[in-house]
Design an enzyme around this catalytic site. Structure first.
Site, PDB file in Angstrom:
ATOM      1  N   LYS A 295       0.863  -1.175   0.000  1.00  0.00           N
ATOM      2  CA  LYS A 295       0.000   0.000   0.000  1.00  0.00           C
ATOM      3  C   LYS A 295       0.901   1.228   0.000  1.00  0.00           C
ATOM      4  CE  LYS A 295      -3.706   2.367   2.491  1.00  0.00           C
ATOM      5  NZ  LYS A 295      -4.586   2.346   3.679  1.00  0.00           N
ATOM      6  N   LYS A 348      -2.127  -1.553  -3.708  1.00  0.00           N
ATOM      7  CA  LYS A 348      -2.961  -0.356  -3.733  1.00  0.00           C
ATOM      8  C   LYS A 348      -2.053   0.859  -3.889  1.00  0.00           C
ATOM      9  CE  LYS A 348      -6.384   2.175  -0.951  1.00  0.00           C
ATOM     10  NZ  LYS A 348      -7.089   2.235   0.343  1.00  0.00           N
ATOM     11  N   SER A 374     -10.057   5.386  -5.351  1.00  0.00           N
ATOM     12  CA  SER A 374     -11.023   6.453  -5.618  1.00  0.00           C
ATOM     13  C   SER A 374     -10.524   7.450  -6.667  1.00  0.00           C
ATOM     14  CB  SER A 374     -11.342   7.189  -4.317  1.00  0.00           C
ATOM     15  OG  SER A 374     -10.159   7.720  -3.726  1.00  0.00           O
TER      16      SER A 374
END
Length: 427
Positions: A295, A348, A374
């Site tokens: 991440k 991510k 997003s």
């Protein structure tokens, strides 16, 4: 024997003539009369051409296999449609000798049928996980930075959205809560409240849809008054081991509510092993762990933080999330998570990190997940609204690219929309 009668032919004698025609089936054909007199009649040769019927159903000629074979042996061969002529090149096209190529890859891309036959990567609704934002309210609240996404009321809107997703084959979701500010603390204790928003939503969904696969987020940022994924010391340092202690209690509370997969997204060291031990100690050996293995401290998360009102109150998350410039470091995280008992490894963001997805895919036998975050979602939506891109085509291409890079599952806000496309549903 099939009889063929010519319409009245004016011969000098003034009488009609009857001609016998032997063929495979009765047909009505007008012969071209070349010349005629009482002693001789000349007609152009009759050719029987076989063409596929428009409706795809041809009438049978009523002959046995042996009779058909005998007719062909005797030279009475029906003609199939002619080979279409070679298309002409435009005027001015140079005349050249063919290149001496042994292999022409374009041959396998020539038609849609060929391209489909040789397609290496496929995607289905089963590959998609639908992230859903929930809140305590009754109404569904639009998220300004994420067109088409809402903070769903956990009692009604959440259940209805899950039903819509299941209708198109998307049966996996991940929950993200918008927690009231009054419940946020510096230690994030609300994260493991057994009657908190997430456990209540899990119990409601499992009561309605027992076979629904529910992923949860394990991190303190939605519950922290500081907006960080861990407990913050007074000098601004994110405390690792103390945070892991809280995360274990959070994961157990989610498992008790019925979660299928807990997903630590905090990037604290050692949390996967500690959570595995905590789950097993409470009898939740069957609950899986999807670790946010790689991440990154990305700038693509902005709309998500607006959705949950979880922006850090100070500083950034670079001391625990990975440097976007780093590639090999993902291997260190991968090996640690594997050794600690992770069941799924996640990267991510998604599309800007295809190389990292491929690295994990080539380095680990575990399932690989990718999170189309997003910022990726909002950019595609904005481009579509401005008519700068074809939103649906770009959406599907981006998801296919994540699969091609090696992702087994994709967390995407496009899950419902993509599921409808994959099911052929037009809305």
């Amino acid at each position: 024997m099939a009889s063929l009668m010519l319409n009245s032919v004016n011969c000098n004698a003034g009488r009609a003539l009857k001609f016998e025609y032997v063929g495979l089936r009765p047909v009505k054909v007008h012969h071209n009369i070349v010349g005629a007199n009482l002693n001789s009649i000349k007609i152009a040769p009759l050719k029987l051409t076989i063409r596929a019927a428009d409706d795809g159903a041809r009438k049978k000629i009523g002959l046995s296999d042996e009779e058909c074979e005998a007719a062909v042996v005797a030279g009475n061969v029906p003609e199939a449609p002619l080979v279409p002529p070679k298309p002409l090149a435009p005027a001015g096209t140079p005349v050249v000798s063919p290149l001496p190529l042994k292999r022409r890859p374009r041959r396998n891309r020539r038609t849609p049928a060929l391209r489909g036959a040789f397609q290496e990567t496929n995607i289905s609704p089963a590959n998609l996980v639908y992230p859903l934002f929930i809140h305590e309210g009754e109404e569904d609240t639009p998220i300004g930075a994420m067109p088409g996404c809402y903070r769903l009321g956990w009692r009604h809107g959440l259940v209805e959205e899950v039903a819509r997703a299941r209708d198109v084959g998307v049966n996996s979701i991940v929950l993200f809560p918008k927690v009231p500010d009054a419940l946020k603390t510096s230690t994030g204790d609300e994260a493991y409240n057994k009657n908190g928003l997430v456990p209540r939503a899990i119990r409601l969904l499992k009561d309605k849809y027992p076979d629904l696969i529910i992923y949860t987020d394990v991190a303190l940022d939605p519950y922290s008054s500081d907006g960080h994924d861990g407990i913050v010391r007074e000098d601004g340092v994110i405390m690792n081991d103390e945070t892991v202690h809280q995360l274990c209690k959070q994961a157990v509370a989610q498992a008790q509510a019925g979660a299928d997969v807990v997903s630590p997204s905090d990037m604290m060291d050692g949390r996967v092993g500690a959570i595995r031990a905590a789950l097993d100690a409470e009898g939740f050996e069957h609950v899986s762990i999807m670790s946010y293995t790689a991440k990154y401290a990305s700038s693509f998360y902005g709309p998500f933080r607006e959705a949950l009102d979880s922006n850090p109150r100070f500083g950034d998350k670079k001391t625990y999330q990975m440097n976007p410039a780093n590639y090999r470091e993902a291997l260190i995280e991968t090996r640690e998570d594997e050794a600690e008992g992770a069941d799924i490894l996640l990267v991510k963001p998604g599309l800007p990190y295809l190389d990292v997805i491929r690295l994990l895919r080539d380095s680990s036998p575990l399932p690989i997940a990718a999170y189309q975050v997003s910022g990726e979602y909002s950019m595609i939506k904005a481009g579509g609204v401005l008519k700068m891109i074809d939103e649906e085509r770009v959406m599907m291409e981006s998801l296919m690219c994540l699969r091609r890079a090696g992702a087994d599952i994709i967390l995407t806000y496009f899950a419902l929309q993509a599921g409808r496309v994959l099911c052929g549903e037009k809305r």
